[in-house]
Design a protein around this motif. Structure first.
Motif, mmCIF file in Angstrom:
data_model
loop_
_atom_site.group_PDB
_atom_site.id
_atom_site.type_symbol
_atom_site.label_atom_id
_atom_site.label_comp_id
_atom_site.label_asym_id
_atom_site.label_seq_id
_atom_site.Cartn_x
_atom_site.Cartn_y
_atom_site.Cartn_z
ATOM 1 N N TRP A 147 0.871 -1.174 0.015
ATOM 2 C CA TRP A 147 -0.037 0.028 -0.069
ATOM 3 C C TRP A 147 0.894 1.254 0.069
ATOM 4 O O TRP A 147 2.056 1.168 0.057
ATOM 5 C CB TRP A 147 -0.991 0.031 1.466
ATOM 6 C CG TRP A 147 -0.052 -0.047 2.694
ATOM 7 C CD1 TRP A 147 0.469 1.035 3.194
ATOM 8 C CD2 TRP A 147 -0.063 -1.234 3.243
ATOM 9 N NE1 TRP A 147 0.984 0.730 4.391
ATOM 10 C CE2 TRP A 147 0.849 -0.856 4.677
ATOM 11 C CE3 TRP A 147 -0.091 -2.519 3.063
ATOM 12 C CZ2 TRP A 147 1.261 -1.538 5.422
ATOM 13 C CZ3 TRP A 147 0.406 -3.397 4.179
ATOM 14 C CH2 TRP A 147 1.190 -2.896 5.300
ATOM 15 N N ARG A 148 0.226 2.416 -0.366
ATOM 16 C CA ARG A 148 0.674 3.701 0.026
ATOM 17 C C ARG A 148 0.221 4.376 1.293
ATOM 18 O O ARG A 148 -0.902 4.222 1.399
ATOM 19 C CB ARG A 148 0.652 4.593 -1.111
ATOM 20 C CG ARG A 148 1.874 4.822 -1.685
ATOM 21 C CD ARG A 148 1.829 6.103 -2.819
ATOM 22 N NE ARG A 148 3.029 6.494 -3.834
ATOM 23 C CZ ARG A 148 2.976 6.082 -5.026
ATOM 24 N NH1 ARG A 148 2.005 5.046 -5.451
ATOM 25 N NH2 ARG A 148 3.940 5.969 -5.600
ATOM 26 N N GLU A 149 0.892 4.906 2.074
ATOM 27 C CA GLU A 149 0.547 5.488 3.231
ATOM 28 C C GLU A 149 -0.566 6.630 2.950
ATOM 29 O O GLU A 149 -0.142 7.828 2.151
ATOM 30 C CB GLU A 149 1.421 6.297 4.226
ATOM 31 C CG GLU A 149 1.401 6.132 5.560
ATOM 32 C CD GLU A 149 1.401 4.923 6.363
ATOM 33 O OE1 GLU A 149 1.356 4.766 7.500
ATOM 34 O OE2 GLU A 149 1.803 4.161 5.760
ATOM 35 N N PRO A 150 -1.707 6.383 3.165
ATOM 36 C CA PRO A 150 -2.834 7.535 3.142
ATOM 37 C C PRO A 150 -2.334 8.795 3.969
ATOM 38 O O PRO A 150 -1.627 8.798 4.721
ATOM 39 C CB PRO A 150 -4.005 7.023 3.744
ATOM 40 C CG PRO A 150 -3.597 6.089 4.774
ATOM 41 C CD PRO A 150 -2.168 5.671 4.242
ATOM 42 N N GLN A 151 -2.798 10.150 3.516
ATOM 43 C CA GLN A 151 -2.603 11.228 4.344
ATOM 44 C C GLN A 151 -3.733 11.559 5.125
ATOM 45 O O GLN A 151 -3.751 12.841 5.616
ATOM 46 C CB GLN A 151 -2.399 12.401 3.212
ATOM 47 C CG GLN A 151 -0.913 11.825 2.504
ATOM 48 C CD GLN A 151 -0.991 12.668 1.064
ATOM 49 O OE1 GLN A 151 -1.351 12.476 0.115
ATOM 50 N NE2 GLN A 151 -0.077 13.967 1.313
ATOM 51 N N ALA A 152 -5.065 11.157 4.639
ATOM 52 C CA ALA A 152 -6.417 11.272 5.240
ATOM 53 C C ALA A 152 -7.357 10.516 4.806
ATOM 54 O O ALA A 152 -7.149 9.417 4.335
ATOM 55 C CB ALA A 152 -6.806 12.738 4.206
ATOM 56 N N GLY A 153 -8.695 10.529 5.477
ATOM 57 C CA GLY A 153 -9.490 9.636 5.185
ATOM 58 C C GLY A 153 -9.533 8.535 6.340
ATOM 59 O O GLY A 153 -8.724 8.564 7.138
ATOM 60 N N ALA A 154 -10.231 7.364 5.983
ATOM 61 C CA ALA A 154 -10.527 6.189 6.930
ATOM 62 C C ALA A 154 -10.126 5.045 6.370
ATOM 63 O O ALA A 154 -10.772 4.178 6.853
ATOM 64 C CB ALA A 154 -11.856 6.461 7.562
ATOM 65 N N SER A 155 -9.628 5.003 5.398
ATOM 66 C CA SER A 155 -9.424 3.531 4.294
ATOM 67 C C SER A 155 -8.141 3.649 3.746
ATOM 68 O O SER A 155 -7.484 4.461 3.398
ATOM 69 C CB SER A 155 -10.548 3.570 3.494
ATOM 70 O OG SER A 155 -10.464 4.385 2.562
ATOM 71 N N LEU A 156 -7.679 2.225 3.758
ATOM 72 C CA LEU A 156 -6.338 1.847 3.065
ATOM 73 C C LEU A 156 -6.502 1.097 1.852
ATOM 74 O O LEU A 156 -7.307 0.435 1.746
ATOM 75 C CB LEU A 156 -5.387 1.076 4.236
ATOM 76 C CG LEU A 156 -4.025 0.825 3.972
ATOM 77 C CD1 LEU A 156 -3.121 2.169 3.989
ATOM 78 C CD2 LEU A 156 -3.659 -0.212 4.809
ATOM 79 N N TRP A 157 -5.917 1.701 1.008
ATOM 80 C CA TRP A 157 -5.948 1.146 -0.366
ATOM 81 C C TRP A 157 -4.875 0.191 -0.763
ATOM 82 O O TRP A 157 -3.732 0.562 -0.753
ATOM 83 C CB TRP A 157 -6.198 2.006 -1.421
ATOM 84 C CG TRP A 157 -6.287 1.821 -3.082
ATOM 85 C CD1 TRP A 157 -5.393 2.132 -3.977
ATOM 86 C CD2 TRP A 157 -7.334 1.299 -3.517
ATOM 87 N NE1 TRP A 157 -5.916 1.682 -5.041
ATOM 88 C CE2 TRP A 157 -7.058 1.386 -4.968
ATOM 89 C CE3 TRP A 157 -8.668 0.893 -2.939
ATOM 90 C CZ2 TRP A 157 -8.085 0.952 -5.802
ATOM 91 C CZ3 TRP A 157 -9.598 0.282 -3.960
ATOM 92 C CH2 TRP A 157 -9.213 0.397 -5.131
ATOM 93 N N VAL A 158 -5.296 -1.125 -0.587
ATOM 94 C CA VAL A 158 -4.175 -2.123 -0.563
ATOM 95 C C VAL A 158 -4.114 -3.230 -1.768
ATOM 96 O O VAL A 158 -5.202 -3.341 -2.386
ATOM 97 C CB VAL A 158 -4.586 -3.190 0.566
ATOM 98 C CG1 VAL A 158 -3.589 -4.379 0.694
ATOM 99 C CG2 VAL A 158 -4.670 -2.512 1.971
ATOM 100 N N ARG A 159 -2.917 -3.425 -2.299
ATOM 101 C CA ARG A 159 -3.131 -4.159 -3.597
ATOM 102 C C ARG A 159 -2.317 -5.638 -2.933
ATOM 103 O O ARG A 159 -1.567 -5.788 -2.284
ATOM 104 C CB ARG A 159 -1.625 -3.635 -4.249
ATOM 105 C CG ARG A 159 -1.327 -4.273 -5.682
ATOM 106 C CD ARG A 159 -0.315 -3.658 -6.379
ATOM 107 N NE ARG A 159 -0.258 -4.327 -7.597
ATOM 108 C CZ ARG A 159 0.791 -4.333 -8.269
ATOM 109 N NH1 ARG A 159 1.790 -3.408 -8.160
ATOM 110 N NH2 ARG A 159 0.862 -5.060 -9.593
ATOM 111 N N LEU A 160 -3.278 -6.470 -3.813
ATOM 112 C CA LEU A 160 -2.933 -7.818 -3.470
ATOM 113 C C LEU A 160 -1.808 -8.062 -4.331
ATOM 114 O O LEU A 160 -1.597 -7.920 -5.487
ATOM 115 C CB LEU A 160 -4.143 -8.868 -3.944
ATOM 116 C CG LEU A 160 -5.518 -8.474 -3.203
ATOM 117 C CD1 LEU A 160 -6.550 -9.411 -3.749
ATOM 118 C CD2 LEU A 160 -5.559 -8.329 -1.872
#
Length: 512
Positions: free
Chosen positions: A424-437
């Motif tokens: 993943w890339r570290e988010p800067q805001a929000g409430a979710s992590l965009w994860v790559r399988l």
């Protein structure tokens, strides 16, 4: 283990009918659903126990009864659906057979298995398929719900709402008939002052109160677009936006995002060769990735309004959730073709269902007329609560700024421990992590995860073309115990998924 990379390289009032359905194609005999389309629709339906074929047959029955699989709709072949659901072909054959015996399905010569015209409910084709609201229709999808990323309510919402007195209600109800199509005047004035205090002069006439940011999107889509108009969206993007633009029959083009947000240079090149009607962006905090548009790109994006005849929609629904405390009224500028969407629901509580549109008065007036076709205004009681909550934005943002990074650290530590190959890339805001399988696709994996009691959204639903199905979105605003149990179950499901993939490859090799 550190941060791991996951990304791959105005308005018309004429009402419109939807002539294009997300994820579904039209053939000469009616709607046709691919195996992956149907797999996404099946998440959260049917029984949670019993033989797999019965779970599948009950899920299909539910979709037919709700009208989401309409009369004559073609279902995928057994083998393809079995692969998408990661079950045996025998399971799908048995489920289809059970539904044929009930009269819900029929096999037509040369056209495969279709929903029976005799037993299925009639439906509008534009309502068929997968929807952003699906996970809210029937309660929790599984023991652990990772399919939604809604923030929990802040305690101050209850405190402020409880502070309303009888005199407040009498003042609210005794001076007007109760219909404020544009919104409660005091709330519009307060939001306008909030923007003005942040350096963006705004008048109450520039604000239209809506029942949440999703309604705001629907109004913009219906009021500013006609069927066939080109719309540019980010890749990936907010699922609800894809559906709003799909319902107005628009042609979608995509521009990728990276760790600085939208690739504005790529957008400039696209605008130089094509003439889309509208560009939809999320500059304040991006859903699902949590990226914040960089200042340099923000300036370049603003300049595009003077260079191209395009409507720019800036969805700032997640403003106030950034980790670094940047200003939460991040409107790009004031321009006749800029429409900004804001929300109370994300920062404070989803149950408020309060959002707004900020635009020039002419656009606000036209969108208010569009809104009046189906809705005469949002609840005045909710607006009165929202008015008072506006005085608590700083406290709300401070609370989110503490809780969200803490939840993120908890989730990433759990992933490092149990699923070290996920990136993943570290988010800067929000409430979710965009994860790559690391392999496979999330649509198929989500079926396995559901059997382990975890509901996931495949990344394809956040993409205009389904190309992000190697990703999934994981929320980190849940209690620590819930995230721990959920990630542990995901790790077990992932092992199962990989083992099944190995068996499939072995069998395929043996056959060839």
């Amino acid at each position: 283990m550190g941060v791991r990379l996951a990304f791959l390289p105005c308005c018309s009032l004429e009402p419109h009918r939807r002539n294009w359905t997300l994820f579904v194609i039209q053939d000469a005999n009616g709607l046709r659903f691919s195996a992956d389309d149907l797999a996404r629709m099946l998440v959260g339906t049917g029984a949670r126990s019993g033989p797999l074929y019965r779970q599948l047959s009950e899920s299909l029955t539910e979709l037919i009864e709700r009208g989401e699989l309409p009369q004559g709709a073609a279902l995928p072949p057994e083998r393809a659906l079995a692969q998408a659901l990661t079950v045996s072909r025998t399971t799908v054959v048995a489920a289809y057979q059970a539904l044929r015996e009930q009269g819900l399905l029929e096999r037509r010569q040369g056209s495969g298995t279709r929903v029976s015209a005799d037993r299925a409910r009639e439906t509008v084709s534009g309502l068929a398929g997968d929807h952003a609201a699906s996970q809210f229709l029937n309660g929790p999808l599984a023991t652990i719900d990772f399919a939604t990323a809604a923030l929990p309510s802040l305690d101050l919402v209850a405190d402020v709402a409880a502070g309303l007195t009888r005199d407040d209600y009498l003042r609210l109800t005794g001076t007007h008939h109760g219909y404020h199509l544009r919104g409660l005047p005091a709330l519009r004035e307060r939001i306008a002052r909030w923007y003005s205090d942040a350096g963006m002069p705004t008048a109450p006439e520039d604000i239209l109160i809506t029942s949440g940011a999703q309604q705001a999107l629907e109004l913009v889509a219906r009021g500013c677009l006609q069927p066939g108009d080109g719309v540019v969206v980010e890749q990936p993007t907010y699922r609800g936006a894809l559906e709003a633009f799909g319902r107005t029959g628009n042609r979608l083009r995509t521009v990728r995002i990276d760790d600085e947000g939208l690739d504005v240079i790529a957008l400039e090149k696209l605008l130089a060769t094509e003439s889309p009607r509208l560009v939809y962006v999320q500059t304040a905090a991006h859903n699902p990735t949590g990226v914040v548009l960089s200042d340099d790109r923000r300036q370049r994006l603003t300049r595009l309004l003077d260079q191209h005849e395009v409507v720019l929609v800036d969805d700032t629904s997640l403003a106030g959730t950034s980790f670094d405390g940047r200003p939460s009224a991040p409107a790009l500028t004031t321009h006749e073709r800029l429409v900004t969407i804001g929300s109370m629901s994300k920062l404070f509580w989803g149950g408020l269902r309060l959002g707004w549109i900020r635009a020039v008065p002419q656009v606000v007036s036209r969108l208010a007329q569009v809104r009046g076709i189906t809705d005469l205004g949002s609840s005045l009681v909710a607006q009165e609560v929202a008015l008072r909550l506006m005085d608590h934005r700083d406290a709300a943002e401070a609370e989110r700024r503490t809780a969200l990074p803490t939840g993120l650290r908890t989730l990433t530590e759990l992933l490092d421990r149990h699923l070290p190959d996920w990136t993943w890339r570290e988010p800067q805001a929000g409430a979710s992590l965009w994860v790559r399988l690391p392999q496979g696709d999330a649509t198929h994996f989500a079926q396995i995860a559901l059997r382990y009691g975890v509901a996931l959204l495949p990344g394809a639903v956040f993409s205009a073309d389904g190309s992000t199905d190697d990703h999934t979105r994981l929320p980190y605003s849940l209690p620590t115990a819930t995230m721990s149990q959920g990630v542990t179950r995901l790790a077990q499901a992932w092992t199962d998924y990989l083992n099944r993939a190995t068996v499939d490859v072995t069998l395929t090799s043996a056959v060839t």
